[in-house]
Scaffold this motif. Structure first.
Motif, PDB file in Angstrom:
ATOM      1  N   VAL A 257      -1.500   7.041   7.862  1.00  0.00           N
ATOM      2  CA  VAL A 257      -2.856   6.515   7.950  1.00  0.00           C
ATOM      3  C   VAL A 257      -2.867   5.018   7.644  1.00  0.00           C
ATOM      4  O   VAL A 257      -3.561   4.243   8.304  1.00  0.00           O
ATOM      5  N   THR A 258      -2.083   4.600   6.632  1.00  0.00           N
ATOM      6  CA  THR A 258      -2.019   3.179   6.313  1.00  0.00           C
ATOM      7  C   THR A 258      -1.528   2.392   7.527  1.00  0.00           C
ATOM      8  O   THR A 258      -2.098   1.358   7.879  1.00  0.00           O
TER       9      THR A 258
ATOM     10  N   ARG B  24       8.073   7.623  -6.884  1.00  0.00           N
ATOM     11  CA  ARG B  24       7.484   7.189  -8.146  1.00  0.00           C
ATOM     12  C   ARG B  24       8.454   7.578  -9.255  1.00  0.00           C
ATOM     13  O   ARG B  24       8.813   8.742  -9.377  1.00  0.00           O
TER      14      ARG B  24
ATOM     15  N   GLU C  69       8.560  10.956 -11.351  1.00  0.00           N
ATOM     16  CA  GLU C  69       7.669  11.983 -10.828  1.00  0.00           C
ATOM     17  C   GLU C  69       8.350  12.662  -9.655  1.00  0.00           C
ATOM     18  O   GLU C  69       9.011  12.020  -8.864  1.00  0.00           O
TER      19      GLU C  69
ATOM     20  N   LEU D 184       0.817  -1.212   0.000  1.00  0.00           N
ATOM     21  CA  LEU D 184       0.000   0.000   0.000  1.00  0.00           C
ATOM     22  C   LEU D 184       0.854   1.268   0.000  1.00  0.00           C
ATOM     23  O   LEU D 184       0.481   2.276  -0.594  1.00  0.00           O
TER      24      LEU D 184
ATOM     25  N   LEU E 287       2.108   1.916  -4.295  1.00  0.00           N
ATOM     26  CA  LEU E 287       0.943   2.797  -4.388  1.00  0.00           C
ATOM     27  C   LEU E 287       1.205   4.165  -3.749  1.00  0.00           C
ATOM     28  O   LEU E 287       0.525   5.142  -4.069  1.00  0.00           O
TER      29      LEU E 287
ATOM     30  N   LEU F  46       0.645   5.337  -0.690  1.00  0.00           N
ATOM     31  CA  LEU F  46      -0.384   5.893   0.199  1.00  0.00           C
ATOM     32  C   LEU F  46       0.270   6.497   1.440  1.00  0.00           C
ATOM     33  O   LEU F  46       1.396   6.155   1.794  1.00  0.00           O
ATOM     34  N   SER F  47      -0.468   7.369   2.106  1.00  0.00           N
ATOM     35  CA  SER F  47       0.030   7.998   3.335  1.00  0.00           C
ATOM     36  C   SER F  47       0.482   6.937   4.323  1.00  0.00           C
ATOM     37  O   SER F  47      -0.290   6.075   4.729  1.00  0.00           O
TER      38      SER F  47
END
Lengths: 313, 349
Positions: free
Chosen positions: A95-96, A309, A312, A85, A89, A91-92
């Motif tokens: 929070v994850t 990423r 990016e 995750l 991906l 994700l934060s």
């Protein structure tokens, strides 16, 4: 008892080492994840899961070491989820990680209740036995401290050396540090940032789970709800305290455990003159103080919590 | 395969996100229901029935939703400004403790002022509890995640110390619980013979006020700017430190209000098992709402109905109640993933 006498007693230091063991596993595990650039707030849940899986394996007739291994595998699987995750991906991680803690904790409780539906007193297993006598017995003082430990504590100490060696002396360790500090440079060198980070999170999570299993298979001999009781969060504070160095992590865990052991003894010495909650608060207050002191010169891995990423910015 | 940022997220996709995430969460949790040997339709049927099936069920769900709305708002406000407040649980208990303390203190306040004083005390206590970590963050660079987490334990131990010591109710038969609030300090019942109380009104008003603040005021704009890019916000002349501290006061205050809502609305006194994890529940609510203050209302209703429904499901088909926590945790992770795919699209190559 005289305070000096207390401080040099082998009994106190045997206790300290025992209290420190799950913290050593947890702190090393978190350190590995963070060195690769991934904050793992799933630690509290992963330790709970490790405690449950380790205990359940032994309760169902498995060998104690099989229990430890099963906990490690369970931790690794949860690490795979957290890694999937947060790494590809992106994700934060905050929070994850909380979600992972909630998931791993509730899955542990769910499985425990499913397998043992109507049990009020938690059933126990035969835990790891203390090492007792051996060649170390001839060592003065230290022999006594070692004799009271169990094998997983020795494993924890060996792992500190192993992690330090891998991190600073091997190409794998260099890769881990690079993806945590400068993933773009690592990528340019042909290192798979995603691969290294995923592996680091999985290995780190396995360490955390073993720390949890130590509680059910050595420190206590049963699984209780809320038995991790914030140890995971303390490990996160200890990583900052340790400035992301394995040797200092060991030192931090021992120091922390020392105050914890002292706290119970001080409580006995003051004989209830102060509310016991004040003593129980000490570890958490100390963790916060340690954070304040150490954060000023903390050398965070530069890419901690920054998803990578390709192409990016 | 790689992720590519969408230039814009279509409206239908934003609306689909929570629905898809919840559907996935229910599908994944169905596996656990199957493993425990129950029928999935029967289990989810019992769950829906337990949460919405009767007038009593609905009021119970709404009663549970009130504190979740407040802790959810607390998380949403803080997360918007990238202040990772994970200490909702501690702030809730801090608010409850202050509320009981003011409510039972011999201040000689007229009855009409007692309830406002109790509410204010709870909000201030919650706000101050988060102010500490926020100051440590802005002044010393101490990560607020760990400090707010650790503060939860400290506050709970402090509450334990108070309700076993100075604030212990001598009439509680040795049970550690605080004195009971006087009638004038209690939030009114909304529907007679149910537990539904004014805390729900408090939460709804808070959600609307926070929405107005976020969208219509300078502070709301600054908060969002700091959250979007602290560097750019500082560059354009905002004092990010000041914004952070205000966010901390508001977020902590909201979580403190959740504690007020529980003691002044539901129990009347403070015990250590007052909150079944409303603090972390708030994080889930905020994420389900995609940090939107009005969405928090829906998110809280969703999470509350899972918890209330799971109790009924457990009784009806014998699945352990912990399925509710699993379902909530899976919903959080699915929601995070779904939100990602609303912002990015998966491209080959």
């Amino acid at each position: 008892m005289d305070i000096i006498e207390l401080l040099i007693s082998a009994g106190l230091w045997a206790t300290v080492l025992r209290i420190a063991t799950p913290l050593i596993f947890g702190t090393l595990g978190e350190l590995i994840c963070e060195r690769a650039g991934v904050l793992n707030l799933g630690i509290e849940g992963i330790m709970t899961l490790g405690a449950m899986v380790g205990w359940m394996t032994v309760y169902q007739g498995g060998d104690l070491w099989v229990g430890i291994a099963a906990a490690a595998v369970a931790g690794m699987l949860v690490g795979l989820l957290h890694g999937a995750l947060t790494v590809p991906l992106g994700l934060s991680q905050h929070v994850t990680g909380l979600g992972i803690t909630m998931l791993a904790t509730s899955l542990s409780y769910f499985a425990y209740r499913l397998l043992l539906p109507q049990i009020s007193t938690p059933p126990s297993v035969d835990p790891f036995a203390p090492l007792g006598d051996g060649w170390w017995s001839s060592l003065p003082w230290l022999g006594q401290v070692i004799g009271q430990q169990t094998a997983p504590t020795i494993l924890a100490l060996v792992l500190v050396l192993a992690v330090a060696w891998v991190l600073y002396r091997t190409p794998a360790g260099l890769a881990v540090r690079m993806v945590g500090e400068n993933p773009a440079a690592a990528d340019a060198q042909g290192i798979s940032v995603t691969g290294v980070r995923m592996l680091a999170v999985m290995v780190g999570s396995a360490f955390m789970a073993v720390g949890g299993a130590f509680l059910t298979l050595s420190a206590f001999n049963a699984f209780f709800f809320n038995m991790i009781g914030g140890r995971g969060w303390i490990c996160i504070a200890l990583v900052v305290f340790a400035s992301w160095r394995p040797g200092k992590a060991l030192l931090g865990a021992l120091l922390f455990a020392f105050f914890d052991a002292l706290q119970t003894r001080l409580q006995q010495m003051t004989g209830g003159a102060l509310p016991y909650q004040l003593f129980l608060m000490l570890p958490y207050v100390l963790s916060i103080l340690a954070l304040v002191v150490m954060s000023r010169r903390a050398a965070y891995p530069q890419a901690l919590m920054v998803p990578f990423r390709k192409g990016e910015r | 395969m790689r992720l590519e940022r969408r230039t814009e997220t279509p409206a239908w996709l934003s609306l689909l996100v929570p629905v898809a995430a919840l559907a996935a969460a229910f599908a994944i949790s169905a596996v656990l229901i199957l493993i425990s040997g129950a029928s999935v339709p029967a289990a989810y049927g019992a769950m829906a029935d337990g949460a919405f099936g009767s007038r009593f069920a609905i009021t119970e769900t709404l009663t549970r939703a009130a504190p979740l709305m407040l802790t959810g708002l607390a998380a949403a406000v803080a997360f918007r400004a990238r202040l990772w407040n994970i200490g909702g649980e501690g702030q809730l208990y801090g608010g409850a403790l202050a509320a009981v303390w003011i409510g039972t203190a011999p201040l000689g306040l007229p009855d009409a002022l007692l309830l406002p004083a109790v509410i204010l005390a709870g909000a201030i206590a919650g706000g101050l509890l988060l102010l500490g970590p926020a100051v440590l963050k802005t002044r010393f660079g101490v990560d607020e995640v760990v400090t707010t987490l650790l503060l939860n334990f400290i506050v709970l131990l402090f509450v334990s110390m108070m309700i076993e010591g100075p604030m212990k109710d001598p009439m509680a038969m040795g049970w550690p619980q605080s004195d009971t609030l006087p009638m004038a300090a209690e939030l009114p019942r909304l529907i007679p013979r149910t537990r539904l109380h004014g805390g729900l009104i408090l939460a709804l008003v808070a959600a609307v006020l926070i929405y107005i603040m976020m969208t219509r005021t300078v502070l709301g704009f600054e908060m969002r700017a700091v959250g979007a890019s602290p560097r750019a916000a500082r560059f354009s002349g905002m004092s990010t430190g000041r914004v952070m501290l205000l966010v901390a006061l508001i977020s902590g205050g909201l979580a403190g209000l959740a504690g007020v809502s529980e003691v002044a609305g539901r129990t009347g006194y403070l015990t250590l098992d007052m909150s079944p994890g409303y603090g972390t529940g708030g994080v889930v609510v905020a994420m389900l709402a995609q940090l939107h203050p009005l969405g928090v209302i829906l998110g809280a209703l969703m999470v509350a109905s899972i918890f209330v429904g799971a109790d009924a499901m457990s009784r009806a088909v014998g699945v352990p109640t912990y399925i509710a926590d699993v379902l909530v945790a899976v919903s959080l992770l699915c929601m995070l993933t779904a939100m990602l795919f609303a912002r990015y699209r998966l491209r080959r190559g």
